[in-house]
Every structure is written in C-alpha cells, then in structure tokens.
Design a protein around this motif. Structure first.
Motif, PDB file in Angstrom:
ATOM      1  N   PHE A 105      45.121 -23.209   8.727  1.00  0.00           N
ATOM      2  CA  PHE A 105      44.677 -22.054   8.191  1.00  0.00           C
ATOM      3  C   PHE A 105      43.978 -22.096   6.765  1.00  0.00           C
ATOM      4  O   PHE A 105      43.156 -21.290   6.387  1.00  0.00           O
ATOM      5  N   MET A 106      44.836 -23.007   5.872  1.00  0.00           N
ATOM      6  CA  MET A 106      44.382 -23.190   4.521  1.00  0.00           C
ATOM      7  C   MET A 106      43.013 -23.617   4.294  1.00  0.00           C
ATOM      8  O   MET A 106      42.287 -23.313   3.663  1.00  0.00           O
ATOM      9  N   ALA A 107      42.780 -24.476   5.307  1.00  0.00           N
ATOM     10  CA  ALA A 107      41.684 -25.566   5.415  1.00  0.00           C
ATOM     11  C   ALA A 107      40.434 -24.534   5.627  1.00  0.00           C
ATOM     12  O   ALA A 107      39.409 -24.267   5.278  1.00  0.00           O
ATOM     13  N   ALA A 108      40.666 -23.484   6.513  1.00  0.00           N
ATOM     14  CA  ALA A 108      39.882 -22.625   7.174  1.00  0.00           C
ATOM     15  C   ALA A 108      39.684 -21.544   6.098  1.00  0.00           C
ATOM     16  O   ALA A 108      38.449 -20.969   5.707  1.00  0.00           O
ATOM     17  N   SER A 109      40.628 -21.177   5.496  1.00  0.00           N
ATOM     18  CA  SER A 109      40.653 -20.145   4.294  1.00  0.00           C
ATOM     19  C   SER A 109      39.751 -20.663   3.113  1.00  0.00           C
ATOM     20  O   SER A 109      38.910 -19.821   2.527  1.00  0.00           O
ATOM     21  N   PRO A 136      33.053 -32.616   8.903  1.00  0.00           N
ATOM     22  CA  PRO A 136      32.648 -31.658   9.971  1.00  0.00           C
ATOM     23  C   PRO A 136      33.821 -30.537  10.277  1.00  0.00           C
ATOM     24  O   PRO A 136      34.750 -31.033  10.222  1.00  0.00           O
ATOM     25  N   GLY A 137      33.358 -29.266  10.701  1.00  0.00           N
ATOM     26  CA  GLY A 137      34.510 -28.375  11.045  1.00  0.00           C
ATOM     27  C   GLY A 137      35.101 -28.028   9.863  1.00  0.00           C
ATOM     28  O   GLY A 137      34.988 -27.836   8.637  1.00  0.00           O
ATOM     29  N   LEU A 138      36.428 -27.768  10.045  1.00  0.00           N
ATOM     30  CA  LEU A 138      37.560 -27.648   8.980  1.00  0.00           C
ATOM     31  C   LEU A 138      37.730 -28.561   7.884  1.00  0.00           C
ATOM     32  O   LEU A 138      38.218 -28.426   6.947  1.00  0.00           O
ATOM     33  N   GLY A 139      37.510 -29.614   8.382  1.00  0.00           N
ATOM     34  CA  GLY A 139      37.919 -31.029   7.627  1.00  0.00           C
ATOM     35  C   GLY A 139      39.327 -31.582   7.622  1.00  0.00           C
ATOM     36  O   GLY A 139      39.796 -32.176   6.776  1.00  0.00           O
ATOM     37  N   ILE A 140      39.866 -31.349   8.682  1.00  0.00           N
ATOM     38  CA  ILE A 140      41.411 -31.754   9.135  1.00  0.00           C
ATOM     39  C   ILE A 140      41.441 -32.307  10.347  1.00  0.00           C
ATOM     40  O   ILE A 140      40.804 -31.946  11.169  1.00  0.00           O
TER      41      ILE A 140
END
Ligand code: MG
Length: 398
Positions: free
Chosen positions: A332-336, A380-384
């Motif tokens: 969720f840090m990547a999402a944030s 792509p996406g979140l990158g994780i």
C-alpha cells in the motif's frame, strides 16, 4: 462484447492472508510494548496516553487477485488488530462478488461492494478495510492489463519523486531523540513529526529542543493522537508555536467534529487529520466545516479509489494532502505513492522509516526513500511484486 473489443480478462480467484512479522524496536504507533505496558496472550497492549490498543509485532493483510489469463494483482490492507475480522469479510462475502468481474471496472466494482452493506451502516471500519485491499489489487491488475502505471491510469504523474517527512523519533530521552533527528537531517531529511505521548518532558520542551538541534529551516510537526480536549489542545499548540510548529495532527478525539472545527478556527497552525478515514464522506464532514487544513488519507484504509476521491475533494477546497503511512509490507506504500504523484495537491508523504525499510525485503520493487524523498516504483500497475517465498514463514494460520 461489441466487435473490435478485446476480450476482457476476468478475475478468477481472490486470496487473502494475514502476515505477522516480529519486530524488536519499540516505536509509537503499534509495535513492541514499552516498560510498564503488559502484553496479553494475543499480543496486544494498551498505550495509556491515547487509550489505544496496539500489537507487539508488524501485522498486515495481503490480497492476491488472479485473472483468467494468469495475471496477478497485489493489494494490502490494514490488519494490525484482529485481522481475522477483515479476512472473514473478504473470504465469506466479497470473494464471490469479485470473481468474474473485469478489473478495468475497478471503481464500479468498489461502488457495488460499498452499496451492498450501506443499509446496515457498514460504511467504515473493517468492512471498508476489506474493500480497500481488494481495490488496490484491482488497480494493480488494471495497470498490468493496460501496460500503464497506476499513476498514469489516475490521470498522470505530476512529479518523479515524493518529498518525505520523518515520522517518529523512537528514542528514550529527549537528548537522544534530538540527536536521532540530527542523524536523519544529515541524511537529507529536514521535515519531522514527533508523537506527543512519547514527549517525555512535554511537547513544548520537545519542540524547543528539536528546534535548537535542527535549526530554523527544519519543519517540525506534532501528532497529538486524539488525546486532548479542544481548549487544552489550542493552548498546547500555541505554546509549541513559539518554536514554529509546522502542523498539529489529530488534536481532539476523532468523533469530536465541533471540537476539531473550534481548534482549527482558533489557531494559525495548520490542523492535520484523516488517517482514520475510509471514504470521501469522512472527508466532507470535516472539510465542509473547515475543520482542517491538511488531509492525511491512509491507503490501507481507503484503497486507491477513495484515496483519490478524498485527495480531489481536498484539492477542490484548496487543502494540502500529506498521506499517512502505516504498518505493512509496502504494497500500500506503492499504491499511496502512485496516488500521491497523481494528486496535484499532494505535497509530501509520511515516512515510517522503521517499517518501510525493514519490510521492503519481502517485495520486489525499485521503490525507495533516500535523501529526503521517495523514489516511485517502476513498471505497470503498482510497480511491485510480492516475494511469495519470503513471506511464507510469516503467514498467520487461523
Ligand atoms: Mg497520526
């Protein structure tokens, strides 16, 4: 499906599991108990200053959504206390309403899941935490399906990096905390926040000493952790502001909207709130009262869909967004961070240095926080991608 349209890649499975990762450094916000605080048989203790329950370890809930074509999307949600409640909501209810859906319709899916329980008043708490984790995984999949980063899907990145602020100075004495802050300053960080309950000599003495140690240009904020009555917090904020307080966070109990509005109207110091919110409806209740000047959405509670609605409503009201960062693997840090760079009014992000760096080992990413700023994950996406072998030993067995 109309002719010419690409066949949708639908969700085929949703898996959710809780992780429990030991920690050995005491830190405010929920980890190992300090002397005098007793941990019960389930690993919980109550911190007396703000009467809040915390676990003695890092805990989080990870969500893995797979599509018919075999793509995997990762989500994460808040799971530090009683994660089994959120898992039950996902496994017993939500899974069946997500399988068969098209991840490209992620906001529509979020709204339909929210609507399912409106009449019962489940518009916050564990129910919305469950929705947040699913939402993040669907956005990750939408990015992977379309070959775009989540920031691009959200309208585009406004910046390459996100400025960070140091959250918490976990040392026993004030002198040690000042020295610790100076160490971070030497590493390129000049924005700090201390937690009032850990200010062993009082919050005024805390900022006075930190100001002397860090110099005029440093920004210093105080998290009051909802522990004060309105008039009391106004007085403390004014006293702290003799030493140039950057912002005061969570000055009154979260349900005291009138009190929050009163504090905000009586001080020139910006009031920051929002880490416990789930939806834009929590934001409108406060923002419409002009009860805060800084908004702090927590991705683990909001998911990307509600985070963006909160950020955009804040922007429409000319407020700054400084997202909260909680305990987790970093999904969720990547999402944030993706949502932060996609928000024009997001100026800086909290940096939970002890959590972020420690748990990065469980995910594969280019995301980092150095020299005062976060570097965005790429891809792509979140990158994780989660390292499934690395997390296996930490999955809680129910
Ligand atoms: Mg806080």
């Amino acid at each position: 499906m109309q002719s010419g349209q690409v066949k949708p890649d639908l969700v085929s499975s949703v898996e959710a599991f809780a992780l429990s990762i030991p920690r050995d450094t005491a830190l405010y916000g929920g980890f190992k108990a300090r002397d005098g605080e007793s941990v019960n048989k389930n690993g919980y203790f109550i911190r007396p200053e703000n009467r809040t329950v915390y676990p003695d370890r890092d805990r989080s809930i990870v969500i893995k959504i797979t599509t018919e074509a075999g793509l995997v999307g990762w989500g994460e949600t808040y799971g530090i206390v009683a994660p089994g409640a959120t898992l039950a909501i996902i496994n017993e209810l939500l899974v069946d309403f997500v399988i068969g859906r098209d991840p490209l319709n992620r906001e529509a899916i979020h709204e339909s899941l929210y609507d399912m329980q409106r009449v019962r008043g489940y518009n916050g708490g564990y129910y919305l935490d469950a929705l947040a984790g699913i939402d993040i995984a669907l956005w990750d999949l939408a990015g992977k399906i379309s070959g775009c980063s989540v920031a691009q899907l959200l309208g585009g990145s406004r910046r390459d990096t996100v400025p960070a602020y140091i959250s918490g100075l976990p040392k026993q004495t004030l002198a040690e905390r000042a020295e610790y802050a100076r160490e971070w300053q030497a590493k390129g960080f000049n924005h700090f926040k201390f937690a009032a309950p850990l200010a062993s000599e009082g919050v005024v003495e805390e900022i006075k000493t930190l100001r002397a140690a860090l110099g005029k240009k440093a920004k210093i904020a105080c998290d009051l952790l909802w522990a004060y009555e309105a008039h009391e917090s106004i007085s403390l904020i004014e006293q702290m502001n003799q030493y140039d307080l950057w912002f005061a966070e969570a000055p009154v109990p979260s349900e005291d909207l009138e009190g929050l509005s009163h504090v905000s109207s009586r001080t020139s110091v910006p009031i920051a709130v929002g880490e416990e919110w789930r939806t834009v409806y929590d934001a409108t209740l406060r923002i419409n009262k002009r009860a805060c000047r800084i908004v702090q959405p927590e991705m683990g509670h909001t998911g990307i869909t509600q985070f963006m609605r909160i950020a955009r409503y804040s922007g429409a009201n000319h407020l700054e967004v400084l997202p909260h960062a909680t305990i987790g693997l970093g999904i969720f840090m990547a999402a944030s961070l993706q949502a932060s760079v996609a928000s024009q009014n997001c100026v800086r992000h909290e940096y939970q240095h002890q959590v972020f760096n420690k748990n990065l080992r469980y995910i594969k990413t280019t995301m980092a926080c150095e020299n005062g700023e976060y570097t965005l994950p790429t891809g792509p996406g979140l990158g994780i991608e989660v390292d499934e072998q690395a997390i296996k030993p930490f999955i809680e067995q129910s």
